[in-house]
Write a protein that holds these residues in place. Structure first.
Motif, PDB file in Angstrom:
ATOM      1  N   THR A  16     -88.300  -4.279  78.770  1.00  0.00           N
ATOM      2  CA  THR A  16     -87.606  -3.418  77.824  1.00  0.00           C
ATOM      3  C   THR A  16     -88.636  -2.776  76.901  1.00  0.00           C
ATOM      4  OG1 THR A  16     -87.368  -5.132  76.141  1.00  0.00           O
ATOM      5  CG2 THR A  16     -85.609  -4.987  77.809  1.00  0.00           C
ATOM      6  N   SER A  17     -88.152  -1.910  76.034  1.00  0.00           N
ATOM      7  CA  SER A  17     -89.044  -1.300  75.044  1.00  0.00           C
ATOM      8  C   SER A  17     -89.653  -2.358  74.127  1.00  0.00           C
ATOM      9  CB  SER A  17     -88.290  -0.250  74.224  1.00  0.00           C
ATOM     10  OG  SER A  17     -87.181  -0.824  73.561  1.00  0.00           O
ATOM     11  N   ALA A  18     -88.933  -3.452  73.878  1.00  0.00           N
ATOM     12  CA  ALA A  18     -89.486  -4.535  73.042  1.00  0.00           C
ATOM     13  C   ALA A  18     -90.686  -5.182  73.727  1.00  0.00           C
ATOM     14  CB  ALA A  18     -88.408  -5.588  72.766  1.00  0.00           C
TER      15      ALA A  18
ATOM     16  N   ASP B 267     -83.496  -1.482  78.778  1.00  0.00           N
ATOM     17  CA  ASP B 267     -82.838  -1.619  77.480  1.00  0.00           C
ATOM     18  C   ASP B 267     -81.326  -1.466  77.656  1.00  0.00           C
ATOM     19  OD1 ASP B 267     -85.578  -1.147  76.958  1.00  0.00           O
ATOM     20  OD2 ASP B 267     -85.139  -0.319  74.995  1.00  0.00           O
TER      21      ASP B 267
ATOM     22  N   LEU C 250     -80.687  -4.336  74.968  1.00  0.00           N
ATOM     23  CA  LEU C 250     -81.064  -3.913  73.614  1.00  0.00           C
ATOM     24  C   LEU C 250     -80.092  -2.834  73.148  1.00  0.00           C
ATOM     25  CD1 LEU C 250     -84.964  -3.490  73.708  1.00  0.00           C
ATOM     26  CD2 LEU C 250     -83.678  -5.349  72.682  1.00  0.00           C
ATOM     27  N   ALA C 251     -79.750  -2.866  71.881  1.00  0.00           N
ATOM     28  CA  ALA C 251     -78.936  -1.799  71.303  1.00  0.00           C
ATOM     29  C   ALA C 251     -79.783  -0.544  71.199  1.00  0.00           C
ATOM     30  CB  ALA C 251     -78.435  -2.217  69.927  1.00  0.00           C
TER      31      ALA C 251
ATOM     32  N   ALA D 197     -80.229   1.458  68.803  1.00  0.00           N
ATOM     33  CA  ALA D 197     -81.011   1.508  67.562  1.00  0.00           C
ATOM     34  C   ALA D 197     -82.310   0.717  67.694  1.00  0.00           C
ATOM     35  CB  ALA D 197     -80.181   0.969  66.393  1.00  0.00           C
ATOM     36  N   GLN D 198     -82.259  -0.432  68.369  1.00  0.00           N
ATOM     37  CA  GLN D 198     -83.473  -1.219  68.589  1.00  0.00           C
ATOM     38  C   GLN D 198     -84.448  -0.471  69.497  1.00  0.00           C
ATOM     39  OE1 GLN D 198     -81.264  -4.715  70.073  1.00  0.00           O
ATOM     40  NE2 GLN D 198     -82.490  -5.904  68.615  1.00  0.00           N
ATOM     41  N   SER D 199     -83.924   0.122  70.549  1.00  0.00           N
ATOM     42  CA  SER D 199     -84.773   0.885  71.469  1.00  0.00           C
ATOM     43  C   SER D 199     -85.497   1.999  70.731  1.00  0.00           C
ATOM     44  CB  SER D 199     -83.937   1.499  72.596  1.00  0.00           C
ATOM     45  OG  SER D 199     -83.291   0.497  73.347  1.00  0.00           O
TER      46      SER D 199
ATOM     47  N   LEU E 138     -86.171   2.171  67.490  1.00  0.00           N
ATOM     48  CA  LEU E 138     -87.178   1.605  66.580  1.00  0.00           C
ATOM     49  C   LEU E 138     -88.455   1.265  67.328  1.00  0.00           C
ATOM     50  CD1 LEU E 138     -85.040  -0.715  64.257  1.00  0.00           C
ATOM     51  CD2 LEU E 138     -86.293   1.360  63.604  1.00  0.00           C
ATOM     52  N   HIS E 139     -88.308   0.661  68.499  1.00  0.00           N
ATOM     53  CA  HIS E 139     -89.492   0.331  69.305  1.00  0.00           C
ATOM     54  C   HIS E 139     -90.209   1.603  69.742  1.00  0.00           C
ATOM     55  CE1 HIS E 139     -88.559  -3.861  69.316  1.00  0.00           C
ATOM     56  NE2 HIS E 139     -87.424  -3.712  69.988  1.00  0.00           N
TER      57      HIS E 139
END
Length: 195
Positions: free
Chosen positions: A44-46, A76, A86-87, A89-91, A93-94
C-alpha cells in the motif's frame, strides 16, 4: 540517467511473462536509462512511504541524473470483502508525504493506478485516482492518468481476466506502457528523443 520506480505489483509487472511490466516496456530502446524497478507485490502507500527513502539512498548519485517514479493505490483500495485496506484520506496523506519529500531529492513523476476488476475496489480506485491527480496538480508534480483509458478500452480487464484475475499479461502491460511512453510528461521527465 537512473530511474527509480516505486510501487506495487503493477510496477513490478506481476503477471507479465516477459517480466518487463509497464515500466520496462515504456523504457524499451532506451539504453541510456538505468531502471531500478522497486515495485513490491501487495504494498500500500503506507508500505511505500515506509521504505522508499532507504531504497533510494544507495542509488542516488551525483555523477548522473536521477528520476523518481511512483505508482500506487490499487492495494490501498482493495479489501478482503470488507473495508478497504486504507481509507482514501490515509492514501492521500501518504502520497503527499512521499511526493513532497521525494521532490526535494530528485525530480518526481506519478503514474496513476490502473483499473481493478472488483466493483467496490474499482469505484474507490477511480475516486482515489482523481484525488491523486488533484494532489499532484497542487504539488506541481507531473501525473499520468492511465485509469480512464485502460478502463475504457477493455484490453487491460480482458488480459487480467485471462491471467490471475487482477494482473494483466504482456498485452495489458504493453497498452499501459504505450499510454505512459506517449505522454508529454513522461517524454520530458525521461528526456525521450522527439519522434
Amino acid at each position: 540517467m537512473r530511474l527509480l520506480a516505486f510501487g506495487d505489483s503493477f510496477v513490478l509487472g506481476q503477471g507479465d511473462p516477459d517480466r518487463l511490466g509497464w515500466i520496462g516496456r515504456a523504457l524499451a530502446g532506451r539504453p541510456e536509462v538505468t531502471l531500478y524497478n522497486l515495485g513490491v507485490r501487495a504494498e500500500t502507500s503506507a508500505d511505500i512511504a515506509a521504505r522508499w527513502r532507504a531504497e533510494a539512498k544507495p542509488r542516488l548519485v551525483s555523477h548522473e541524473p536521477v528520476r523518481l517514479v511512483f505508482s500506487f493505490g490499487a492495494n490501498d483500495c482493495s479489501s478482503d470483502g470488507g473495508a478497504p485496506r486504507l481509507a482514501a484520506a490515509q492514501s492521500l496523506l501518504h502520497a503527499r508525504a512521499i511526493l513532497s519529500e521525494a521532490a526535494r531529492t530528485a525530480p518526481v513523476l506519478m503514474v496513476g493506478p490502473p483499473p481493478m476488476p472488483e466493483p467496490g475496489a474499482a469505484a474507490r480506485l477511480e475516486a482515489l485516482n482523481e484525488h491523486l491527480k488533484a494532489l499532484c496538480g497542487r504539488l506541481q508534480a507531473p501525473f499520468i492518468d492511465v485509469f480512464r483509458p485502460l478502463a475504457a478500452d477493455g484490453l487491460w480487464a480482458r488480459d487480467a481476466e485471462a491471467g490471475d484475475g487482477g494482473h494483466p499479461g504482456a498485452a495489458g502491460y504493453q497498452r499501459m506502457a504505450d499510454l505512459v511512453a506517449a505522454h508529454p510528461a513522461w517524454r520530458s521527465f525521461t528526456g525521450a528523443p522527439e519522434t
